[in-house]
Each structure stands twice: as structure tokens, then as C-alpha cells.
Motif scaffolding. Structure first.
Motif, PDB file in Angstrom:
ATOM      1  N   ALA A   4      42.171  40.962  37.424  1.00 29.16           N
ATOM      2  CA  ALA A   4      43.617  41.142  37.279  1.00 29.16           C
ATOM      3  C   ALA A   4      43.971  42.289  36.328  1.00 29.16           C
ATOM      4  CB  ALA A   4      44.254  39.849  36.787  1.00 29.16           C
ATOM      5  N   ASP A   5      43.041  42.702  35.474  1.00 30.47           N
ATOM      6  CA  ASP A   5      43.312  43.809  34.557  1.00 30.47           C
ATOM      7  C   ASP A   5      43.134  45.173  35.218  1.00 30.47           C
ATOM      8  OD1 ASP A   5      40.562  43.911  34.806  1.00 30.47           O
ATOM      9  OD2 ASP A   5      40.145  43.694  32.666  1.00 30.47           O
ATOM     10  N   GLU A  15      32.308  36.482  36.298  1.00 32.25           N
ATOM     11  CA  GLU A  15      32.434  35.042  36.542  1.00 32.25           C
ATOM     12  C   GLU A  15      31.963  34.238  35.335  1.00 32.25           C
ATOM     13  OE1 GLU A  15      30.340  34.499  40.257  1.00 32.25           O
ATOM     14  OE2 GLU A  15      32.191  34.727  41.419  1.00 32.25           O
ATOM     15  N   LEU A  18      34.646  34.503  32.664  1.00 33.58           N
ATOM     16  CA  LEU A  18      35.852  33.719  32.959  1.00 33.58           C
ATOM     17  C   LEU A  18      35.657  32.215  32.801  1.00 33.58           C
ATOM     18  CD1 LEU A  18      37.249  35.737  35.988  1.00 33.58           C
ATOM     19  CD2 LEU A  18      38.109  35.710  33.618  1.00 33.58           C
ATOM     20  N   ASP A  22      40.169  33.523  29.116  1.00 31.16           N
ATOM     21  CA  ASP A  22      41.265  33.840  30.035  1.00 31.16           C
ATOM     22  C   ASP A  22      41.803  35.235  29.733  1.00 31.16           C
ATOM     23  OD1 ASP A  22      42.596  33.394  27.667  1.00 31.16           O
ATOM     24  OD2 ASP A  22      44.088  32.014  28.504  1.00 31.16           O
ATOM     25  N   SER A  24      40.877  39.647  29.377  1.00 38.17           N
ATOM     26  CA  SER A  24      40.083  40.750  29.900  1.00 38.17           C
ATOM     27  C   SER A  24      38.982  41.102  28.907  1.00 38.17           C
ATOM     28  CB  SER A  24      40.980  41.974  30.114  1.00 38.17           C
ATOM     29  OG  SER A  24      40.202  43.152  30.238  1.00 38.17           O
ATOM     30  N   THR A  30      45.502  38.790  27.906  1.00 35.46           N
ATOM     31  CA  THR A  30      45.432  37.622  28.779  1.00 35.46           C
ATOM     32  C   THR A  30      45.577  38.063  30.234  1.00 35.46           C
ATOM     33  OG1 THR A  30      46.379  36.226  27.065  1.00 35.46           O
ATOM     34  CG2 THR A  30      46.483  35.393  29.311  1.00 35.46           C
ATOM     35  N   LEU A  31      44.699  37.553  31.097  1.00 36.92           N
ATOM     36  CA  LEU A  31      44.758  37.874  32.521  1.00 36.92           C
ATOM     37  C   LEU A  31      45.848  37.045  33.192  1.00 36.92           C
ATOM     38  CD1 LEU A  31      40.927  37.913  33.258  1.00 36.92           C
ATOM     39  CD2 LEU A  31      42.443  39.902  33.109  1.00 36.92           C
ATOM     40  N   GLU A  32      46.591  37.669  34.091  1.00 37.50           N
ATOM     41  CA  GLU A  32      47.650  36.959  34.812  1.00 37.50           C
ATOM     42  C   GLU A  32      47.070  35.885  35.730  1.00 37.50           C
ATOM     43  OE1 GLU A  32      50.485  39.434  36.806  1.00 37.50           O
ATOM     44  OE2 GLU A  32      50.529  40.865  35.146  1.00 37.50           O
ATOM     45  N   HIS A  33      45.866  36.123  36.239  1.00 37.77           N
ATOM     46  CA  HIS A  33      45.182  35.173  37.111  1.00 37.77           C
ATOM     47  C   HIS A  33      43.686  35.449  37.045  1.00 37.77           C
ATOM     48  CE1 HIS A  33      44.532  38.378  40.063  1.00 37.77           C
ATOM     49  NE2 HIS A  33      45.816  38.708  39.874  1.00 37.77           N
ATOM     50  N   CYS A  34      42.899  34.563  37.601  1.00 35.56           N
ATOM     51  CA  CYS A  34      41.440  34.702  37.570  1.00 35.56           C
ATOM     52  C   CYS A  34      40.860  35.030  38.942  1.00 35.56           C
ATOM     53  CB  CYS A  34      40.805  33.435  37.014  1.00 35.56           C
ATOM     54  SG  CYS A  34      41.160  33.208  35.266  1.00 35.56           S
ATOM     55  N   LEU A  35      41.705  35.525  39.847  1.00 35.75           N
ATOM     56  CA  LEU A  35      41.215  35.919  41.165  1.00 35.75           C
ATOM     57  C   LEU A  35      40.416  37.204  41.054  1.00 35.75           C
ATOM     58  CD1 LEU A  35      44.451  35.315  43.275  1.00 35.75           C
ATOM     59  CD2 LEU A  35      42.466  33.810  43.060  1.00 35.75           C
TER      60      LEU A  35
END
Length: 81
Positions: A4-5, A15, A18, A22, A24, A30-35
Motif C-alpha cells: 500500500a505504500d 509477508e 506484516l 501495520d 511500511s 501506517t499502511l492503509e491496507h495489507c493487500l
């Protein structure tokens, strides 16, 4: 993969990161999501580079060290004869 970064990471490394963060690993934000999204273009570039023999993969200093080692080995061989 791209996180997300916007940065690209080795999948297994990011992985692992993560599982306990949470944020980068590059920016600390903070990452907006972990996709994680596959970076197909970078993979293709790396595959092409490797297929072409990886020319330029070694720094100039590495090549010089290999040449010096070869010269040293040749001198030892000549001495042993």
C-alpha cells in the motif's frame, strides 16, 4: 509485490513483516491496507535481465577482484610446475 505504500518488496519478506507490523518498512507510516499486488512488470524485467546473462550485474570492483584472483591462481600454478 507492491504494498500500500507503493514500494515493491520480496513477497516472503513483506509477508513476514506484516505478521507483526501495520506500517511500511520503508517509510514507517501506517499502511492503509495489507493487500499485496504482484509487480508483473518488475518480474518481467528481472526475468529478461537474467535470460540475457545478467550483463552489468557485478560492480566494476567485483570484476577487478575476479581478474586479480585469476592472476594470483595462474601465478601459483606456474610456481607449482
Amino acid at each position: 509485490v507492491t504494498a500500500a505504500d507503493g514500494h515493491t518488496y520480496d513477497r516472503s519478506a513483506i509477508e513476514r513483516w506484516l505478521t507483526s507490523h501495520d506500517t511500511s518498512p520503508r517509510t514507517g507510516e501506517t499502511l492503509e491496507h495489507c493487500l499485496l499486488v504482484p509487480n508483473h512488470n518488475l518480474k518481467r524485467l528481472i526475468d529478461d535481465f537474467v535470460a540475457e546473462g545478467g550483463g552489468g550485474l557485478y560492480a566494476r570492483g567485483d570484476a577487478e577482484l575476479r581478474d586479480e584472483r585469476k592472476t594470483f591462481d595462474e601465478a601459483e600454478d606456474a610456481r607449482d610446475r
